[in-house]
Design a protein around this motif. Structure first.
Motif, PDB file in Angstrom:
ATOM      1  N   ARG A 157      48.111  34.983  34.459  1.00 16.74           N
ATOM      2  CA  ARG A 157      47.203  36.087  34.729  1.00 16.74           C
ATOM      3  C   ARG A 157      48.524  35.913  36.328  1.00 16.74           C
ATOM      4  NH1 ARG A 157      41.965  38.080  33.320  1.00 16.74           N
ATOM      5  NH2 ARG A 157      42.316  37.925  30.852  1.00 16.74           N
ATOM      6  N   PRO A 182      52.776  37.828  35.486  1.00 19.00           N
ATOM      7  CA  PRO A 182      51.853  38.900  34.527  1.00 19.00           C
ATOM      8  C   PRO A 182      52.886  40.403  34.716  1.00 19.00           C
ATOM      9  CG  PRO A 182      51.683  38.736  37.364  1.00 19.00           C
ATOM     10  CD  PRO A 182      52.241  37.661  37.159  1.00 19.00           C
ATOM     11  N   SER A 185      47.798  44.209  33.700  1.00 18.78           N
ATOM     12  CA  SER A 185      47.262  43.231  33.245  1.00 18.78           C
ATOM     13  C   SER A 185      46.646  42.784  32.235  1.00 18.78           C
ATOM     14  CB  SER A 185      45.557  44.579  33.772  1.00 18.78           C
ATOM     15  OG  SER A 185      45.375  45.620  32.265  1.00 18.78           O
ATOM     16  N   ALA A 188      50.877  38.471  29.909  1.00 20.29           N
ATOM     17  CA  ALA A 188      51.798  37.581  30.958  1.00 20.29           C
ATOM     18  C   ALA A 188      52.446  37.148  29.678  1.00 20.29           C
ATOM     19  CB  ALA A 188      50.588  36.740  31.831  1.00 20.29           C
TER      20      ALA A 188
END
Length: 236
Positions: A157, A182, A185, A188
């Motif tokens: 992340r 990333p 949110s 990735a």
């Protein structure tokens, strides 16, 4: 003459000593997760089986170039190659040629080594797990010798960059670059590339290998994640 005796009292002393020490690295990785060896997120020390975890740091420390050599770092494991550089693995007297040793990548069982197997660059791996003993319930095959699992590097992340450069005798060199980015949110991505080239002390025994791996990891919920990956290898 006058003799004067003066006694001086020493005041209270206070001394502060601060000691700093780095925590020694756990070479046995007893607190590492044994999820690949049990499908459960428990530490290695609680696993009722013989599991060896070979980390990426250990591979670089020992100068390991491919996954076959990394597997041999586990006790009781011997490897060798036959014509065409096809790797062979023996564990506790059992050989992969008879299907007694199974090989998985990220927990997914691969084809048997005698049919299709090529060296895989160790730079693409996060660790190698060697589970000794009967492992038919883990991989779906009757692997009575051992079950070996190659774990590729995971997308993170946070932005991460991995680099590798090494040089050796006979014009041998090895370079690698890995980037984890990333995207959102919950999403990735990661891509890794390595290149190895060099010769040897015997004529016409040089080797060249190019490897690349790309993966996406989607985590819609902290307890749920989906990963898709692809690995490309070209060796000569």
């Amino acid at each position: 003459p006058v003799a004067v005796v003066i006694t001086l009292e020493v005041g209270g002393l206070r001394q502060t000593v601060v000691g700093e020490a780095a925590r020694p690295e756990d070479a046995l990785q007893l607190d590492a997760s044994a999820a690949r060896g049990t499908r459960l997120d428990i530490p290695v020390r609680e696993l009722p089986a013989s599991l060896t975890v070979i980390t990426q740091d250990l591979m670089q420390e020992r100068g390991i170039n491919n996954a076959t050599d990394a597997t041999e770092l586990a006790p009781g494991v011997t490897t060798f190659t036959v014509s065409g550089s096809i790797p062979r693995i023996n564990v506790r007297g059992f050989s992969c040629t008879s299907g007694a040793v199974s090989v998985s990548c990220d927990g997914i069982c691969q084809n048997t080594l005698p049919q299709s197997a090529r060296p895989l660059d160790a730079f693409l791996l996060e660790r190698v797990e060697v589970l000794k003993g009967p492992a038919s319930l883990m991989s779906g095959e009757g692997a009575i010798g051992a079950s070996i699992n190659y774990v590729t590097k995971e997308p993170r992340r946070n932005l991460e960059v991995d680099t590798l450069a090494s040089f050796g005798s006979f014009d041998k060199y090895r370079a690698g670059l890995g980037i984890s980015v990333p995207i959102t949110s919950t999403l990735a991505g990661r891509i890794d590339y390595s290149h190895t080239d060099g010769g040897g002390y015997v004529d016409r025994t040089g080797d060249k290998m190019q490897s690349a791996a790309a993966s996406l990891r989607w985590t819609p919920h902290p307890s749920t994640s989906l990963k898709g990956s692809a690995v490309y290898t070209r060796d000569h």
